[in-house]
Design a protein around this motif. Structure first.
Motif, PDB file in Angstrom:
ATOM      1  N   SER A   1       1.337 -13.808  -1.367  1.00 22.17           N
ATOM      2  CA  SER A   1       0.975 -12.639  -0.569  1.00 22.17           C
ATOM      3  C   SER A   1       2.170 -11.834  -0.064  1.00 22.17           C
ATOM      4  O   SER A   1       2.232 -10.621  -0.252  1.00 22.17           O
ATOM      5  CB  SER A   1       0.157 -13.073   0.643  1.00 22.17           C
ATOM      6  N   GLY A   2       3.104 -12.504   0.607  1.00 21.81           N
ATOM      7  CA  GLY A   2       4.212 -11.792   1.243  1.00 21.81           C
ATOM      8  C   GLY A   2       4.969 -10.913   0.260  1.00 21.81           C
ATOM      9  O   GLY A   2       5.119  -9.707   0.486  1.00 21.81           O
ATOM     10  N   PRO A   3       5.450 -11.473  -0.845  1.00 16.80           N
ATOM     11  CA  PRO A   3       6.139 -10.653  -1.836  1.00 16.80           C
ATOM     12  C   PRO A   3       5.270  -9.511  -2.348  1.00 16.80           C
ATOM     13  O   PRO A   3       5.766  -8.414  -2.617  1.00 16.80           O
ATOM     14  CB  PRO A   3       6.437 -11.652  -2.962  1.00 16.80           C
ATOM     15  N   CYS A   4       3.974  -9.755  -2.443  1.00 13.79           N
ATOM     16  CA  CYS A   4       3.078  -8.734  -2.982  1.00 13.79           C
ATOM     17  C   CYS A   4       3.070  -7.501  -2.077  1.00 13.79           C
ATOM     18  O   CYS A   4       3.031  -6.371  -2.555  1.00 13.79           O
ATOM     19  CB  CYS A   4       1.675  -9.315  -3.110  1.00 13.79           C
ATOM     20  N   VAL A   5       3.107  -7.727  -0.754  1.00 16.01           N
ATOM     21  CA  VAL A   5       3.107  -6.608   0.184  1.00 16.01           C
ATOM     22  C   VAL A   5       4.350  -5.739  -0.028  1.00 16.01           C
ATOM     23  O   VAL A   5       4.306  -4.517   0.063  1.00 16.01           O
ATOM     24  CB  VAL A   5       3.050  -7.116   1.636  1.00 16.01           C
ATOM     25  N   ALA A   6       5.488  -6.400  -0.326  1.00 20.59           N
ATOM     26  CA  ALA A   6       6.718  -5.641  -0.544  1.00 20.59           C
ATOM     27  C   ALA A   6       6.691  -4.915  -1.882  1.00 20.59           C
ATOM     28  O   ALA A   6       7.133  -3.775  -1.999  1.00 20.59           O
ATOM     29  CB  ALA A   6       7.928  -6.585  -0.482  1.00 20.59           C
ATOM     30  N   VAL A   7       6.151  -5.571  -2.907  1.00 26.20           N
ATOM     31  CA  VAL A   7       6.201  -5.000  -4.254  1.00 26.20           C
ATOM     32  C   VAL A   7       5.204  -3.865  -4.415  1.00 26.20           C
ATOM     33  O   VAL A   7       5.470  -2.896  -5.130  1.00 26.20           O
ATOM     34  CB  VAL A   7       5.965  -6.110  -5.308  1.00 26.20           C
ATOM     35  N   VAL A   8       4.047  -3.956  -3.722  1.00 22.23           N
ATOM     36  CA  VAL A   8       3.022  -2.920  -3.903  1.00 22.23           C
ATOM     37  C   VAL A   8       3.568  -1.555  -3.485  1.00 22.23           C
ATOM     38  O   VAL A   8       3.194  -0.513  -4.025  1.00 22.23           O
ATOM     39  CB  VAL A   8       1.731  -3.290  -3.138  1.00 22.23           C
ATOM     40  N   GLU A   9       4.514  -1.572  -2.541  1.00 19.93           N
ATOM     41  CA  GLU A   9       5.178  -0.338  -2.119  1.00 19.93           C
ATOM     42  C   GLU A   9       5.898   0.312  -3.314  1.00 19.93           C
ATOM     43  O   GLU A   9       5.873   1.520  -3.501  1.00 19.93           O
ATOM     44  CB  GLU A   9       6.195  -0.717  -1.037  1.00 19.93           C
ATOM     45  N   LYS A  10       6.547  -0.528  -4.119  1.00 21.10           N
ATOM     46  CA  LYS A  10       7.323  -0.029  -5.270  1.00 21.10           C
ATOM     47  C   LYS A  10       6.403   0.383  -6.415  1.00 21.10           C
ATOM     48  O   LYS A  10       6.627   1.405  -7.060  1.00 21.10           O
ATOM     49  CB  LYS A  10       8.298  -1.111  -5.773  1.00 21.10           C
TER      50      LYS A  10
END
Lengths: 357, 394
Positions: free
Chosen positions: B119-128
């Motif tokens: 989840s955590g990484p996904c929140v950061a990557v979805v921005e990109k």
């Protein structure tokens, strides 16, 4: 060949270090403009600045002050969370520029303050107490943030240490810090230009401090505490000065980190003991007390695992082998002998000697 | 002067290295581009997840599960006649590294992103991915913000989804009215489910008699939590946690002589595989999971067989989610009639529209459909452990 401008050795060395960063910045910006840089490299530019700032600031404590700090990531964490909290609160009401400037100041100040608070009792002591206390501090901060819930509705701020539900917020309230889930939705204000400016500022602050009167006092304390005391240097005061500046700069690194990603969680991975050790590794490999070395080592060690992504599962294995190799190359007496024998400088010097003859 | 010379040398070297990298990447992209147009294009699907570190078991499961689907599709002639090229990179369960991994995949020429695993990484990557307008489908990122943009979808239920679905299941099937919860306050997944479970519980006539937490630093002794649950008169203990701790809770409850019903979410999947755990203790435990490895339908048996043959272990639900994710991508591409020569952004737009129309039956659900928010609609499946095996509940 001698230039007419008379620069002291210290100023010259500062200029070279800062110039190195500026030239690297200009080259990279040109490459970005020309589209010659891969997405991976572009994404790594801000982290490179962050880790270089972290390494330089830790070097102030470890190399110049001569105290071991094992909680540098804790100060980064303080800076990251206070600034992200601030930015999230004023996300709608302030323009990005001044908001980020304020966030940097707030993050740096909060981290410096926590450094000061820890330093007051601990830096009076002799021995390795600072290492133990900073180690504990890093873990405590991480755990406090993991149980901290802060929300906001029209009635004001709500706090809880239990869970988001017990804040009793109005239904339209916004949870700002959500315990272990951290802060999400921080504006992405960090960019390479700001990162490079902050890195240059960090370098100037640290290098000027080293070459100033307080800096010489700090190094005197490191080299011989009793002698320094006997000439009337206020030991605790200078130690506190160096340590809180170091912590404040780490906080600024944290601000950059928080505003580079849209999610901020205090995990063992990013703000735990491992990260503190990682930064210490950058410092040790770059040379304890060698500020320029810290920048170079952190850049190499951050880039290395990313550039080896093609090697898949082997990259971490190779990374650790490289770490060991670098450590031996830098510090073992035999390797030092070898380097002196075959150093670039000597080769160039020999050549010029021959040419002159 | 010498210093200046050496400095210049260093800079020149650094510059050539960087330019070299950039140029190589570009050359690689160009050559990929030409080969695509020359000899029939491929869909480049990238994925990321932790394959090293503490969460590696999830990343590896996703990597392997998706690989099986990719191999099957390629063997059967690909999507719309185009083969799939699949690349999975390590993100170390760290948001910063996940962004690096994503950028690296972009350099490789990725067109569709199947990730991230956690989840955590996904929140950061979805921005990109949103900036690049790249289609993203996460197999197992459960946080609400993990798919907050229109280009992102998910295969699993969200954290709130699992909490409300659990409350709904317990309430509607009248399993219990007095419920105690033991959850991990330091874990995003666990506290996320608990928060929504608590909100939803009242609506289904469930009374929470004890809500006890533990943290990752203190997860070996649960007697206090269990004692509180017992004093509260709980008929059922809800465990929105992972199976390692749940196994301890079950054996400690047993030795205390406390025998309520236990109910968990997909994190409990795998409890029967814990070493030195008496599976008799898990008898009667209910869990809400999209996937049970010993289901007897053809799809599951074939998947589990292939997975076991390749990796020598029973797949967990992460692997099943990833397997489905690849087939969902296939369905969306086929619906949209997309081809690999489309730009990343055009491909995303076409697949976004197609996601509203597709209906996919896979390992983790039948006739799954998607909302515009990217959430999946599927029936929650509950299984009960009977005679040491997962059995579907109705």
């Amino acid at each position: 060949m001698k230039k007419q401008i008379n620069l002291t050795k210290a100023t010259k060395s500062t200029l070279i270090t800062v110039g190195m960063v500026v030239v690297a910045y200009v080259i990279l910006q040109i490459l970005v403009g020309a589209g010659a840089l891969s997405s991976l490299m572009k994404g790594l530019l801000v982290p490179l600045c962050i880790y270089a700032i972290m390494a330089v600031s830790l070097n102030l404590t470890v190399g110049i002050l001569g105290e071991l700090s094992l909680g540098h990531a804790g100060f980064m964490c303080v800076g990251a969370f206070t600034s992200a909290f601030f930015s999230l609160c004023f996300k709608e009401t302030m323009a990005a520029g001044p908001r980020f400037l304020l966030a940097i100041i707030i993050g740096g100040a909060a981290a410096a303050l926590s450094g000061l608070l820890i330093g007051i009792p601990v830096l009076r002591l002799k021995g390795d107490y600072l290492a133990i206390v900073t180690l504990a501090f890093g873990e405590i901060i991480k755990n406090i943030i993991n149980v901290l819930y802060v929300g906001r509705d029209e009635a004001g701020f709500h706090f809880s240490m239990k869970d988001a539900f017990s804040m009793n917020m109005a239904s339209d309230g916004q949870v700002l810090i959500n315990g272990a889930q951290g802060i999400t939705g921080t504006p992405n204000d960090s960019n390479f230009t700001i990162g490079a400016i902050l890195l240059v500022l960090t370098l100037i602050i640290v290098l000027n401090l080293i070459h100033s009167r307080p800096g010489r006092a700090i190094m005197a304390i490191r080299d011989n505490r009793i002698a320094a005391e006997s000439v009337g240097i206020n030991i605790t005061q200078f130690k506190l000065l160096a340590f809180s500046i170091s912590a404040g700069l780490a906080g600024i690194g944290g601000v950059l980190y928080a505003h580079n990603l849209s999610i901020l969680q205090a995990q063992p991975k990013n703000f735990g003991y491992n990260m503190s050790i990682m930064i210490l590794v950058y410092v040790v490999l770059g040379g304890i007390g060698n500020i320029r070395g810290s920048v170079i080592a952190s850049v190499i060690l951050v880039l290395l695992p990313e550039l080896m992504r093609q090697l898949n599962d082997y990259r971490m294995l190779i990374y650790s082998v490289v770490l060991i190799g670098m450590m031996i190359f830098n510090w073992s007496p035999k390797a030092k002998e070898f380097r002196e024998k075959y150093s670039f400088k000597r080769l160039i010097a020999k050549k010029t000697e021959k040419e002159e003859a | 002067m010498k210093k200046l010379v050496s400095l210049c040398l260093v800079l020149a070297m650094a510059a050539t290295m960087l330019v070299g990298c950039g140029a190589n990447e570009e050359a690689a992209q160009n050559s990929a581009g030409t080969s695509e147009s020359a000899e029939g294009a491929v869909f480049k699907i990238g994925g990321s997840g932790p394959t090293t570190g503490g969460a590696a078991v999830y990343g590896l499961a996703v990597q392997r599960g998706a690989q099986i689907a990719v191999d099957e599709i390629n063997a059967a002639g690909g999507i719309n006649g185009f083969q799939i090229e699949y690349n999975f990179t390590d993100d170390e369960h760290d948001p910063e590294k996940a962004v690096n991994a994503y950028n690296n995949l972009k350099d490789w020429g990725m067109q569709i992103f199947m990730g991230t695993t956690t989840s955590g990484p996904c929140v950061a990557v979805v921005e990109k991915t949103n900036e690049d307008n790249m289609y993203q489908l996460t197999p197992s990122g459960t946080a609400v913000d993990a798919i907050k943009y229109a280009n992102a979808f998910r295969v699993c239920f969200s954290d709130p989804g699992q909490g409300t679905k659990s409350a709904q299941y317990i309430g509607e099937n009248k399993i219990a009215t007095k419920v105690a919860v033991i959850y991990d306050a330091s874990d995003v997944y666990s506290s996320g489910i608990f928060n929504t479970f608590r909100e939803a519980a009242e609506g289904y006539g469930i009374e929470i008699v004890a809500a006890e937490s533990f943290t990752s630093d203190n997860k070996t002794d649960f007697t206090i939590q269990l004692q509180k649950a017992k004093e509260g008169g709980a008929e059922l203990v809800f465990l929105p946690i992972y199976y390692q701790e749940a196994a301890l809770i079950l054996s400690q409850a047993n030795s205390m002589g406390f025998a309520p019903m236990f109910f968990g979410c997909d994190g409990l999947d795998g409890i029967l595989g814990v070493e030195d755990f008496d599976t008799a203790l898990a008898e009667g435990v209910m869990l809400l999971t999209p996937f049970a490895a010993d289901a007897t339908d053809e799809l599951t048996t074939s998947f589990v067989g292939k997975y076991q043959e390749a990796h020598g272990e029973i797949p967990i639900q992460f692997a099943a989610n990833a397997y489905d994710a690849i087939y969902i991508i296939k369905a969306a591409i086929e619906k949209a009639g997309a081809t690999p020569d489309m730009s990343v952004s055009d491909l995303c737009e076409a697949m976004k529209a197609a996601m509203m129309e597709v209906s996919v039956t896979g390992l983790t659900g039948t006739e799954m459909t998607w909302t515009e928010e990217g959430e999946v609609n599927k029936e929650p499946k509950a299984v009960k452990i009977v005679d040491g095996a997962y059995t579907a509940m109705q």
